[in-house]
Enzyme design. Structure first.
Site, mmCIF file in Angstrom:
data_model
loop_
_atom_site.group_PDB
_atom_site.id
_atom_site.type_symbol
_atom_site.label_atom_id
_atom_site.label_comp_id
_atom_site.label_asym_id
_atom_site.label_seq_id
_atom_site.Cartn_x
_atom_site.Cartn_y
_atom_site.Cartn_z
ATOM 1 N N GLU A 173 0.834 -1.206 0.000
ATOM 2 C CA GLU A 173 0.000 0.000 0.000
ATOM 3 C C GLU A 173 0.861 1.246 0.000
ATOM 4 O OE1 GLU A 173 -2.625 2.516 3.135
ATOM 5 O OE2 GLU A 173 -3.135 0.373 3.068
ATOM 6 N N SER A 199 -8.220 -8.957 5.963
ATOM 7 C CA SER A 199 -8.084 -9.862 4.817
ATOM 8 C C SER A 199 -8.498 -11.294 5.153
ATOM 9 C CB SER A 199 -6.626 -9.853 4.323
ATOM 10 O OG SER A 199 -6.233 -8.552 3.946
#
Length: 661
Positions: free
Chosen positions: A125, A263
């Site tokens: 990210e 996740s």
């Protein structure tokens, strides 16, 4: 007996769920798709997707066709450019919260500001965010790194933060950066879902005997959950799947808390919870059954159920052509057309919300014909606003609305998303010819009529304005007095004068009190909205009338006439008015003198108009000045006499005699 407690926010966040939905949709459509890097940090999910045909790539070098699926962590601008250059298709699974950071970084980098990213420099990210400022960002992960960071003195910087970063650590980093001699703008881009998950983890881990954190070992947000829980509960274990769980470490009397990273698929969470519940004979209420179930089925079970008329929360994905796409946690995204965004047509959606923002919406239709959920934001506002408006109607309280339209017969004002009609007769306590002056303004008014069934809501300001004027008038009349000066605003012009607002009460300046000179129309001197200083001539409290003047009595030109216009002197003036017995000549504004018909010329004059014209400049001799009666006698004939006498002196004696006779 043991108790198993599952954190409400455990598992997939909406950004991850959205990316996975996109991946399975590609599989359903039999489209050749490549995931640029692992879609999410979870081996179970990425493994399942690979089995079904979605290959993971780290470079575009070996592919010349197909679709590239951007992972939820996002990527740098360079990849989008490369995909376009190769003519490939792209499906953008970037989390809206991350996309918001990309936009912030690019915008400020283009303004030549320095970029600082708080986060793990090796995390995909953060790498992706750096790609939106040409990889020139300064990346820090600890307060110590922030303190040691070398920055240009006095320069402009912004700081953004990885969405899964710990809030407390980010606060410490910001404090260190503020100590430096730079101009710093802080953007707290930590995902609200992450913050909520971490807050729940703190609370849960403080109140249990043992804590289980489920998630991939590579997942940044899972690692932070482990760190948070470990500080509050020393018996914290981190597992990726049920296979890592050692049941012998738990006893029947344990109070067990379970949370999971963003996740972590719902199937894995359910498997752990069911196993724990069965092992200790204590099932969790919101997870029923323990039969085998596929990942796709579990993903489907995790999606929300929508019905027409529901009011739900969602996260903004993107705004295209002022149409807002919203993730609702449903199998399809929601769409808010511009016309359904706000009751105020001047509102621009892209200026009100950004990707990642959480908003509340009304479900108009579950399927709009294109597979999307048709949503409305203005109906939510209206539902909430209608209750406020109804309360104001019942309690006779004042509401505030913004005028959005001027319609036939009145105005439309929006109060908390509710449209209210204000008839022209109720806009004020007097007739207003041009209602367009109110457009865009905020007005206070009462709700004087309301029918929820017919959605008929009428507002009125007349009584409110009259009450305000009454209060202001009482205050003004108690303090105002003749002879004083005041400042006001010209509120209205008429043929006979001007009305001036002195603070809620109008006074009148008659046209005769506007100037010492002559004017034919007040518009020659004043205009509506003009601020003027006036003199109070008279105050009639009983009739509620105030007479005003623009003329300073100390500057009355008649006060100086005797000194300026001495008898016998010759001056110039302008003919301003004819009468049968002569002509009035203006010597200066406010001072007129009379030239009697007998003093116009050295001959018999039947009518003044035969010798003079209005507007003509002539020389006159001052014969008499009466300041008390404000009269001046003038002579044109005598002003010209010296010239005529000189001509007579040069004439023959017999002609002179005839002239004298």
């Amino acid at each position: 007996m043991s108790e198993v407690i599952l954190a409400q926010s455990a598992g997939f966040c909406f950004g991850v769920k959205r990316a996975i939905e996109m991946a399975y949709k590609q599989i359903e459509n039999n489209e050749k798709t490549y995931s640029y890097g692992p879609l999410i940090h979870n081996k179970e999910v990425t493994g399942d997707l690979e089995k079904k045909g979605i290959a993971i790539i780290e470079s575009l070098d070996d592919i010349d066709e197909g679709t590239v699926l951007v992972r939820s962590h996002g990527v740098g601008k360079a990849l989008y450019d490369a995909v376009e250059e190769k003519g490939l298709q792209i499906v953008d699974g970037t989390c809206p919260y991350v996309k918001k950071i990309h936009n912030i970084v690019k915008e400020h980098h283009d303004l030549n500001k320095g970029i600082i990213i708080a986060g793990n420099s090796h995390h995909p990210e953060v790498i992706g965010i750096n790609g939106w400022c040409e990889n020139e960002a300064k990346m820090i992960e600890t307060p110590g790194e922030a303190s040691a960071l070398e920055l240009e003195q006095g320069a402009e910087y912004i700081v953004v933060v990885q969405t899964t970063f710990r809030q407390s650590r980010f606060d410490e980093i910001v404090e260190e950066l503020k100590k430096k001699n730079i101009r710093l703008e802080v953007f707290n881009t930590i995902c609200s879902a992450t913050e909520k998950r971490q807050t729940e983890a703190v609370s849960l881990s403080q109140n249990v005997d043992k804590m289980i954190v489920i998630g991939d070992k590579k997942s940044s947000n899972t690692q932070k959950l482990v760190e948070i829980c470990g500080k509050n509960c020393e018996n914290t274990v981190h597992i990726e799947t049920i296979c890592d769980l050692v049941l012998n470490n738990f006893s029947k009397n344990d109070r067990i808390g379970i949370t999971a990273g963003a996740s972590t698929p719902p199937a894995i969470i359910k498997e752990v919870v069911v196993t724990m519940s069965e092992a200790f004979d204590n099932a969790v209420q919101n997870l029923e059954g323990s039969e085998e179930i596929t990942f796709e089925q579990m993903l489907e079970d995790s999606l929300v159920t929508l019905h027409t008329g529901d009011v739900v929360k969602g996260a903004v994905i993107q705004i295209v052509n002022e149409e807002v796409s919203v993730n609702l946690g449903y199998k399809s995204d929601g769409v808010i057309p511009r016309g359904e965004f706000s009751n105020d047509p001047s509102v621009i959606p892209s200026k009100e919300v950004q990707p990642g923002d959480e908003i509340e919406v009304f479900v108009v239709r579950v399927n709009d014909g294109d597979g999307n959920v048709l949503l409305s934001k203005k109906r939510v506002e209206a539902q909430k606003g209608i209750e406020d408006v109804e309360a104001a109607y019942n309690e006779k309280t004042v509401v505030t609305g913004t005028v959005t339209e001027v319609v036939k017969g009145g105005l439309i004002a929006v109060v908390n998303g509710v449209r209210v009609f204000i008839p022209s007769s109720q806009v004020s306590n007097r007739f207003i010819e041009d209602l367009s002056v109110f457009k865009g303004k905020e007005l206070d008014f009462n709700i004087i009529e309301m029918d929820r069934v017919k959605r008929r809501i009428i507002g009125g300001r007349k009584a409110l304005v009259e009450k305000e004027i009454s209060v202001k008038k009482a205050a003004l009349f108690s303090s105002i007095e003749a002879g004083a000066k005041a400042t006001g605003t010209v509120s209205r012009l008429t043929d006979f004068g001007a009305f001036v607002d002195l603070g809620g009460v109008d006074g009148l300046i008659h046209i005769s009190e506007m100037s010492w000179g002559r004017i034919t129309n007040p518009k020659e001197l004043l205009k509506e909205g003009q601020t003027v200083e006036v003199y109070i001539l008279d105050v009639d409290k009983e009739k509620g009338k105030i007479s005003l003047s623009l003329k300073d009595r100390d500057m009355n030109p008649w006060n100086f006439v005797a000194e300026k216009y001495l008898v016998g002197t010759v001056v110039e003036g302008k003919v301003v008015r004819m009468v049968p017995f002569g002509a009035f000549v203006e010597l200066e504004p406010g001072v007129d003198g009379l030239v009697h018909i007998s003093q116009i010329a050295n001959k018999h004059v039947v009518k003044p108009e035969d010798e003079l014209k209005v507007g003509e400049i002539i020389s006159v001799k001052v014969l008499e000045v009466n300041t008390e009666q404000k009269k001046i006698s003038l002579s044109k004939r005598q002003a010209e006499a010296p010239v005529e006498e000189e001509v007579v002196a040069e004439a023959p004696a017999e002609e002179a005699a005839v002239t004298e006779e």
